[in-house]
Design an enzyme around this catalytic site. Structure first.
Site, PDB file in Angstrom:
ATOM      1  CG  LEU A   1      -0.339   0.064   2.626  1.00 25.84           C
ATOM      2  CD1 LEU A   1       0.142   1.440   3.014  1.00 25.84           C
ATOM      3  CD2 LEU A   1      -1.355  -0.422   3.632  1.00 25.84           C
TER       4      LEU A   1
ATOM      5  CE  LYS B   1       7.161  -2.708   0.688  1.00 25.77           C
ATOM      6  NZ  LYS B   1       5.979  -1.959   0.394  1.00 25.77           N
TER       7      LYS B   1
ATOM      8  CB  CYS C   1       8.517   2.465   2.703  1.00 20.04           C
ATOM      9  SG  CYS C   1       7.116   1.833   3.639  1.00 20.04           S
TER      10      CYS C   1
END
Ligand SMILES: NC(=O)c1ccc[n+]([C@@H]2O[C@H](COP(=O)([O-])OP(=O)(O)OC[C@H]3O[C@@H](n4cnc5c(N)ncnc54)[C@H](O)[C@@H]3O)[C@@H](O)[C@H]2O)c1
Length: 436
Positions: free
Chosen positions: A151, A205, A261
């Site tokens: 997300l 990821k 992130c």
């Protein structure tokens, strides 16, 4: 299905609320007692558009409950998601202590075969660590899987409820099957689930974040060259972005990327390379390029005033790391504030929703206002760092009246240089030429 989600932050809460909205029964856990109390009252402790309504609706209908008791939450759960933080350690590697603590608490609570799924972003091999940690404290059988969260803060509900893809990594068919069933409701138009082994899912990821961060840093470096050569990086951006092999997303030059992130995930990936004797030269360069880009932007502000900001007042418009969030983790604004403060400036800041977080972190280092033009009062420079909609088209005439010196630094290239200059401002963007 009955689910438990360990960690009720941005990812855990979106996950819990999202799955409960599809009819599952979800228990969200956090070790932060005050966070759980607020959630029980229907208050979401951070800003994410649409999330309070989703949480309140599902809580009211009894499908979403909150607790600090992990054992209680996992007792009846068929699937347990780990969504705790994995921040950077001082050396840049991922700090897995929250995840290990959470896994241990989950293991102690198991009373039936359960699938344990890591949603947190974790280095390759962490699935094995989760398995070992849990096996040390239980004799129950369990399966381990990775389902990295993809997300974007600020648009998290859309990303979760209508995912472009879902990555499921596991070496255990039963876990894969259960996760497939869980996601079926989100994927009616087409099957966007990608199943792979656990380690590949963990790396996917990091690979995605490395690719995206590299695009941004590449544009930032080209913007620095553009300043020297008097190109306009905005024309270059549109030119390269219209190549279908490249595409136009994540090409915006700016002051540098921040957030919860990209910076930490790139450092963790760099650490994975170093630990395995594989030189990830591009990743290392992107980490450095981003630091350089943030420093260079701040230095241009200081240089504009002859190397010292003593007696100067700098207004910062936008403090969150990007619009539509109040998240200030590694926000470029924090770097710029520290830099101009160190050069002697007083700083006034405005952000529609991130001010409380900045106040809690910086205290008196900055004066926070509830209006951008108040922050600009008496300013020697107005610096845009977050491209909130409401800051994209300033009332230049009004701004001209309140500032002391008409100097603008546009850290996101959203202002129109010609319009700003017509209004009497000196304009500096990222990689945009100065008028001759
Ligand atoms: N924020 C994002 O946009 C995003 C996107 C994708 C992936 N991720 C990854 O997801 C993970 C979580 O990120 P986040 O932004 O939601 O973090 P966060 O800091 O907002 O939330 C983590 C929560 O976990 C809680 N916690 C810590 N230890 C716990 C324990 N033992 N038991 C129960 N709760 C515990 C904390 O109190 C906190 O509320 C990280 O690995 C992050 O890299 C984040």
């Amino acid at each position: 299905m009955k689910l438990a989600v360990i960690g009720s932050g941005y990812v855990g809460l979106v996950t819990g609320a999202g799955f409960s909205d599809f009819g599952n029964h979800v228990v969200c856990v956090d070790i932060d007692q005050s966070r759980i109390e607020r959630l029980r009252r229907g208050e979401v402790p951070f800003h994410e558009p649409g999330l309070p309504e989703l949480v309140q609706r599902n809580a009211r209908q009894g499908r979403l409950v909150f607790t600090t008791d992990t054992a209680d939450a996992v007792r009846d759960a068929e699937v347990v998601f780990l969504a705790v933080g994995t921040p950077s350690r001082p050396d840049g590697a991922a700090d897995l202590s929250y995840l290990v603590d959470a896994a241990r608490a989950v293991g102690r609570g198991l009373t039936a075969p359960t699938v344990i799924v890591t949603k947190s972003t974790v280095p390759v091999g962490t699935g094995d660590l989760v398995r070992e940690t849990i096996a040390q404290v239980t004799s129950q059988s369990f399966a381990v899987a990775s389902n990295p969260e993809l997300l974007k803060e600020g648009d998290a509900l859309n990303d979760f409820l209508k995912p472009a893809r879902v990555i499921i990594g596991s070496n255990e068919p039963h876990a894969i099957e259960l996760l497939r069933r869980l996601y079926t409701g989100f994927l009616r138009t087409s099957d966007r689930i990608q199943v792979m082994d656990l380690r590949s899912a963990e790396l996917t990821k990091y690979a995605a974040n490395a690719m995206l961060a590299t695009r941004i840093s590449c544009m930032n470096e080209l913007a620095a060259l553009a300043v020297k050569l008097a190109w306009d990086i905005e024309k270059v951006r549109k030119g390269v972005g219209s190549d279908p092999r490249i595409g136009n997303k994540f090409l915006f030059p700016g002051v540098g990327f921040g957030g919860s992130c990209f910076p930490k995930d790139l450092r963790a990936l760099r650490d994975m390379g170093r630990a395995n004797d594989i030189r990830l030269g591009i990743v290392e360069s992107v980490v450095e390029a981003n630091e350089r880009s943030k420093r260079a932007f701040s230095a241009r502000i200081v240089d504009r005033f002859g190397g010292s900001l003593a007696g100067k007042r700098i207004a910062i418009w936008g403090l969150a790391f990007k619009p539509e969030t109040d998240d200030i983790r590694e926000a470029p604004a924090l770097d710029v504030i520290a830099h101009v403060n160190a050069a002697g400036a007083t700083v006034a800041g405005y952000d529609p929703i991130a001010s409380d977080n900045v106040r809690a972190l910086l205290g008196n280092a900055i004066t926070l206002t509830t209006d951008p033009y108040l922050a600009a009062e008496g300013a020697d420079a107005v610096v845009l760092l977050t491209e909130w909609h409401q800051l994209r088209q300033p009332d230049y005439a009004r701004l001209r009246q309140v500032v002391r010196t008409p100097v603008l630094f546009d850290g996101r290239n959203v202002w129109d240089p010609a319009e700003a200059r017509r209004a009497g401002f000196e304009y500096t963007g990222i990689g945009r030429p100065s008028p001759s």
